[in-house]
Scaffold this motif. Structure first.
Motif, short mmCIF file in Angstrom:
data_model
loop_
_atom_site.label_atom_id
_atom_site.label_comp_id
_atom_site.label_asym_id
_atom_site.label_seq_id
_atom_site.Cartn_x
_atom_site.Cartn_y
_atom_site.Cartn_z
N ASN A 70 0.88 -1.17 0.00
CA ASN A 70 0.00 0.00 0.00
C ASN A 70 0.92 1.22 0.00
N TRP A 71 1.20 1.73 -1.20
CA TRP A 71 2.22 2.77 -1.32
C TRP A 71 1.83 4.07 -0.62
N LYS A 72 0.54 4.34 -0.53
CA LYS A 72 0.12 5.56 0.17
C LYS A 72 0.40 5.45 1.67
N LYS A 73 0.09 4.30 2.26
CA LYS A 73 0.40 4.10 3.68
C LYS A 73 1.91 4.11 3.91
N MET A 74 2.65 3.53 2.99
CA MET A 74 4.11 3.51 3.11
C MET A 74 4.67 4.92 3.13
N LEU A 75 4.17 5.79 2.24
CA LEU A 75 4.69 7.14 2.15
C LEU A 75 4.23 8.03 3.31
N CYS A 76 3.11 7.70 3.90
CA CYS A 76 2.64 8.43 5.08
C CYS A 76 3.21 7.84 6.37
N ASN A 77 4.06 6.83 6.21
CA ASN A 77 4.71 6.13 7.34
C ASN A 77 3.69 5.46 8.26
N GLU A 78 2.61 4.98 7.66
CA GLU A 78 1.61 4.21 8.42
C GLU A 78 1.98 2.73 8.29
N VAL A 79 2.94 2.33 9.08
CA VAL A 79 3.52 0.99 8.98
C VAL A 79 3.06 0.14 10.16
N THR A 80 2.41 -0.98 9.85
CA THR A 80 2.03 -1.94 10.88
C THR A 80 3.24 -2.80 11.22
N GLU A 81 3.65 -2.78 12.46
CA GLU A 81 4.84 -3.54 12.85
C GLU A 81 4.46 -4.98 13.20
N PHE A 82 5.27 -5.90 12.72
CA PHE A 82 5.09 -7.32 13.00
C PHE A 82 6.38 -7.87 13.60
N ASP A 83 6.24 -8.94 14.34
CA ASP A 83 7.41 -9.67 14.82
C ASP A 83 7.84 -10.58 13.68
N LEU A 84 8.75 -10.08 12.84
CA LEU A 84 9.11 -10.81 11.62
C LEU A 84 9.85 -12.11 11.93
N ILE A 85 10.56 -12.16 13.04
CA ILE A 85 11.23 -13.41 13.40
C ILE A 85 10.20 -14.48 13.71
N ALA A 86 9.16 -14.11 14.47
CA ALA A 86 8.09 -15.07 14.77
C ALA A 86 7.34 -15.45 13.51
N MET A 87 7.06 -14.46 12.64
CA MET A 87 6.33 -14.75 11.41
C MET A 87 7.15 -15.64 10.48
N ARG A 88 8.46 -15.47 10.50
CA ARG A 88 9.33 -16.33 9.70
C ARG A 88 9.21 -17.78 10.14
N ASN A 89 9.16 -18.01 11.42
CA ASN A 89 9.05 -19.38 11.93
C ASN A 89 7.69 -19.99 11.59
N ILE A 90 6.65 -19.16 11.57
CA ILE A 90 5.33 -19.65 11.17
C ILE A 90 5.33 -20.00 9.68
N ALA A 91 5.96 -19.14 8.88
CA ALA A 91 5.98 -19.35 7.43
C ALA A 91 6.75 -20.60 7.04
#
Length: 264
Positions: free
Chosen positions: A165-186
């Motif tokens: 979502n490039w508009k959210k990206m440019l407005c810095n509306e970033v949802t933070e995730f625990d990417l390490i945990a999500m990596r293990n799920i993936a």
């Protein structure tokens, strides 16, 4: 000061913040140094990035004829699961496709707005994430060719978005995730042919910091075809976007092959 040249995507250098450069044939501009300054952009014409003819740009910086003939614009670029060079099968040029497709690729998870899955050549880490305006990214698997990366992305797209979502990206509306945990799920979602590469892939969380003085509340995209002349105060650079004080943004990548004049 006046600069003129053919737009290509901005070159980047990892740092805190990331450093951006507009590179033309005979000079370059360190864009970070222009933050806070008034700049004027003027569209002067077209020049195909492949044949260099003054023909209207069709896609990816190429004219119509080049886009449908050169190997660097094949369908496998956007759809890596269509890659066939690892089988010795050509799309447009087997030598070129072998060089690009049969090399290490990384499937990753990243946060640019929401979490997404994507594919890049290993040599493009972390450049690919910077170009997408990702705030965080983590490699999921490193595989030996583009095809394996492609089928992994296809499998994961059933669970994660592959869009930004490039508009959210440019407005810095970033949802933070625990990417390490999500990596293990993936890990449990990987195709059978790819799961063996999970344990050999280094778990490294990347964080990107962008040169932005202020983020816009609302944005409007600058269309050089309808607005060939624009001036404004540059307040940020994120992804491949220039961000101006009035909320106008220019996606440099979208205008590759456009001849531009830039006055500071």
């Amino acid at each position: 000061m006046r600069y003129e040249g053919v737009l290509t995507k901005m070159q980047t250098e990892a740092g805190s913040p990331i450093q951006y450069y507009l590179v033309f044939n005979d000079n370059f501009i360190h864009m970070n140094q222009l933050l806070g300054q008034e700049i004027e952009l003027s569209f002067r014409g077209f020049e195909c990035l492949n044949c260099a003819k003054k023909k209207k740009i069709w896609r990816m910086g190429f004219c119509y004829d080049c886009f449908y003939s050169i190997p660097g614009a094949g369908d496998w670029i956007m759809r890596p699961e269509l890659s066939t060079a690892h089988l010795g099968i050509a799309d447009r040029d087997l030598d070129y496709e072998t060089r690009v497709q049969v090399q290490p690729h990384v499937v990753y998870l990243a946060c640019s707005s929401d979490m997404k899955v994507g594919v890049t050549r290993k040599t493009q880490v972390p450049t690919r994430w910077i170009d997408q305006g990702a705030s965080f990214a983590i490699p999921l698997v490193e595989v030996p060719n583009r095809y394996l990366a492609g089928i992994t992305e296809v499998a994961l797209k059933n669970h994660y978005s592959d869009k930004i979502n490039w508009k959210k990206m440019l407005c810095n509306e970033v949802t933070e995730f625990d990417l390490i945990a999500m990596r293990n799920i993936a890990k449990d979602l990987l195709p059978d042919d790819v799961s063996q590469y999970f344990e050999t892939t280094v778990e490294q969380l990347y964080k990107m910091e962008y040169p932005v003085l202020e983020y816009p509340k609302k944005i409007k995209s600058l269309n050089l075809a309808t607005t060939p002349n624009y001036s404004g105060r540059l307040v940020g650079i994120k992804g491949q976007y220039l961000i101006f004080e009035d909320g106008t943004v220019l996606n440099v990548r979208s205008y590759e092959g456009f001849v531009m004049e830039l006055n500071v």
